[in-house]
Design an enzyme around this catalytic site. Structure first.
Site, PDB file in Angstrom:
ATOM      1  CB  SER A 179      -0.961  -0.036   1.190  1.00 53.84           C
ATOM      2  OG  SER A 179      -2.038   0.864   1.009  1.00 53.84           O
ATOM      3  CG  ASP A 434      -6.183  -3.113  -4.325  1.00 48.86           C
ATOM      4  OD1 ASP A 434      -7.010  -2.418  -3.715  1.00 48.86           O
ATOM      5  OD2 ASP A 434      -4.950  -3.020  -4.150  1.00 48.86           O
ATOM      6  CG  HIS A 461      -4.949  -3.114  -0.536  1.00 51.29           C
ATOM      7  ND1 HIS A 461      -4.536  -2.290  -1.554  1.00 51.29           N
ATOM      8  CD2 HIS A 461      -4.467  -2.557   0.600  1.00 51.29           C
ATOM      9  CE1 HIS A 461      -3.848  -1.271  -1.063  1.00 51.29           C
ATOM     10  NE2 HIS A 461      -3.777  -1.424   0.253  1.00 51.29           N
TER      11      HIS A 461
END
Length: 500
Positions: A179, A434, A461
């Site tokens: 991320s 995602d 994710h």
């Protein structure tokens, strides 16, 4: 109150009340991943006894040496797999939250460390978790929170570890992150190529974006994707349910709505009604983003709920109520919190909070944007979630004018390269359901970057970073093999370079 006045008020405060359910889902995912990581570590015979936790005193301002202030930054080291003295170093980069000890005890990068005899190290991000300047998180303190300073922290940490373990150029560093930390992994390789030989960037939003409307566009696509449990029927039901919920609130039926959704307080004010709308939307957004990582809620499950009994004519509104019940049951909550005042209070916490909501929103104002708007017709949820309402919160919380945001975001993209990074030996890994993949790199390049992207069918994710499970999709298992092959090739290439 007139309808136009109601809309103006709800638009102004919308983002102040958004995201709490999504972040709770994220916290639940993190908790589940830690439990799995603990199990993997125990299975591999790795214990906390082999773990070193320490602090490094970092300059508060790397780029202003006149300021001698420092802050304590937490790190972990695991030597269990290290092939001394020349084994590689695998660096796990912390992101917008508390750094767990399992960052060096379990996960795909830890499995690879066992294969390659790597020293595992991890650094917590400044101003998150326990790495916060004494005095808290006042706005004047947050001025020292940026990705640029975070990269400089990593460079100083590299030096600290190198000195502590007498490392040389033969100890090849590979960085890992997911991320925001995935973007940091890519940027660390780009800005400090002499320190890190290669980087794995999982679900990394390397392109800053003010209006991130594509987020909810992908949510819609994923809810439509039959291979992960979605359907066109599901999308239609979701859209219809939000139209009915919004109509009920606009029609003055907030007392009944509050009872239906078991709100902790009746959502009488426009602010609390906006909180309710966003909280329910977050259930869908969080489930899609972390599909098959959220416990009982998956795309398959929420689409089953949203489409069941349709033949009997039950309104989509009531299926939305049932989904909310399922969420509350998962969170073990007797009621759904919809207080805008409590949300603002949550945003304004300036003491140590391990989840970092206030700090992350500050970074969206100063560097990234990432505002997940719902203004266009493709969005399935309430269209009252606008860009203007979200950027106004930067002024309200941090005295950052919304007019400065485009320049802040342009600088970030210019500084790092946005979606056109001129770097090599960076592997971008993304799941194709995602919503964050649209801000990452999903296509291979040319030359040395010919194999720089791994796109995982049906994956969400950061799923590739998690400890392996027998139930993982075949596409996810194959992606991990591709990552392993890439890391192995980097290490072989580095060994050849240093022999030459």
């Amino acid at each position: 109150m007139t309808l136009s006045r109601w809309l103006m008020m709800i638009l102004f405060i919308d983002f102040a009340s958004s995201g709490r359910v999504l972040w709770k889902i994220k916290a639940r995912v993190r908790e589940a991943q830690e439990q799995r990581a603990q199990g993997q570590a125990a299975m591999l015979g790795v214990s906390a006894v082999q773990l070193l936790e320490g602090l490094i005193q970092q300059p508060l301002q790397h780029f202003n040496r006149k300021n001698a202030k420092t802050f304590p930054q937490r790190f972990f080291v695991n030597e269990a797999h290290w092939n001394r003295p020349h084994g590689p170093v695998f660096l796990y980069i912390g992101g917008e939250g508390l750094l767990s000890k399992f960052s060096v005890l379990a996960g795909h990068h830890v499995s690879m460390a066992g294969q390659h005899g790597a020293l595992l190290v991890a650094l917590e991000h400044r101003f998150y978790g326990q790495s916060i300047i004494p005095g808290g998180l006042e706005t004047q303190d947050l001025e020292h929170l940026s990705s640029q300073e975070a990269l400089a922290d990593l460079a100083a940490f590299h030096q600290h570890i190198s000195q502590k373990y007498n490392l040389t150029c033969r100890n090849v560093w590979i960085s890992f992150g997911g991320s925001y930390a995935g973007a940091l992994s890519a940027w660390f390789r780009g800005k400090f190529p002499h320190l890190v030989y290669g980087a794995v960037a999982s679900s990394a939003p390397v392109q800053a974006k003010l209006d991130f409307s594509a987020y909810n566009l992908v949510v819609g696509h994923s809810l439509r994707d039959e291979s992960v449990g979605g359907s066109e029927k599901c999308v239609k039901a979701v859209r219809e349910s939000f139209a009915l919920l919004e109509a009920a609130l606009l029609g003055g039926n907030e007392t009944q709505v509050g009872k239906d959704f078991r709100c902790c307080e009746t959502p009488k004010s426009p602010e609390d009604q906006a909180e309710l709308l966003q909280s329910v939307a977050d259930i869908f957004m969080g489930t899609v983003q972390y599909n098959e990582e959220v416990g009982p809620l998956t795309i398959t499950r929420i689409c089953d709920i949203m489409t069941e009994d349709q033949a009997e004519g039950e309104e989509a509104y009531h299926r939305l109520v049932k989904l909310s019940e399922n969420y509350r049951s998962m969170e073990k909550k007797s009621c759904l919190e919809v207080s805008w005042a409590k949300t603002i209070q949550y945003f304004n916490q300036t003491t140590d909070e391990s989840f970092g909501y206030r700090q992350w929103f500050y970074q969206t104002c100063t560097e990234f944007g990432f505002y997940q708007t719902c203004e266009d017709s493709s969005c399935l949820f309430s269209h009252m979630r606008t860009l203007q309402t979200q950027t106004q919160l930067c002024l309200l919380l941090f005295n950052i004018s919304q007019h400065t945001l485009p320049a802040n975001i342009d600088f970030t993209n210019q500084y790092y390269g946005g979606d056109q990074p001129q770097t090599h030996r960076v592997l971008y890994v993304n799941g194709d359901i995602d919503p964050w993949m649209t801000l990452s790199i999903v296509r291979n390049g040319t030359g040395e970057d010919k194999h720089r992207a791994v796109l995982i069918r049906g994956s969400a994710h950061c799923a590739d970073m998690n400890p392996l499970r027998s139930s993982d999709r075949t596409s996810l298992k194959q992606a991990r093999k591709e990552i392993e092959g890439c890391v192995s090739a980097w290490l072989k290439s580095a060994a050849q370079e240093y022999r030459d």
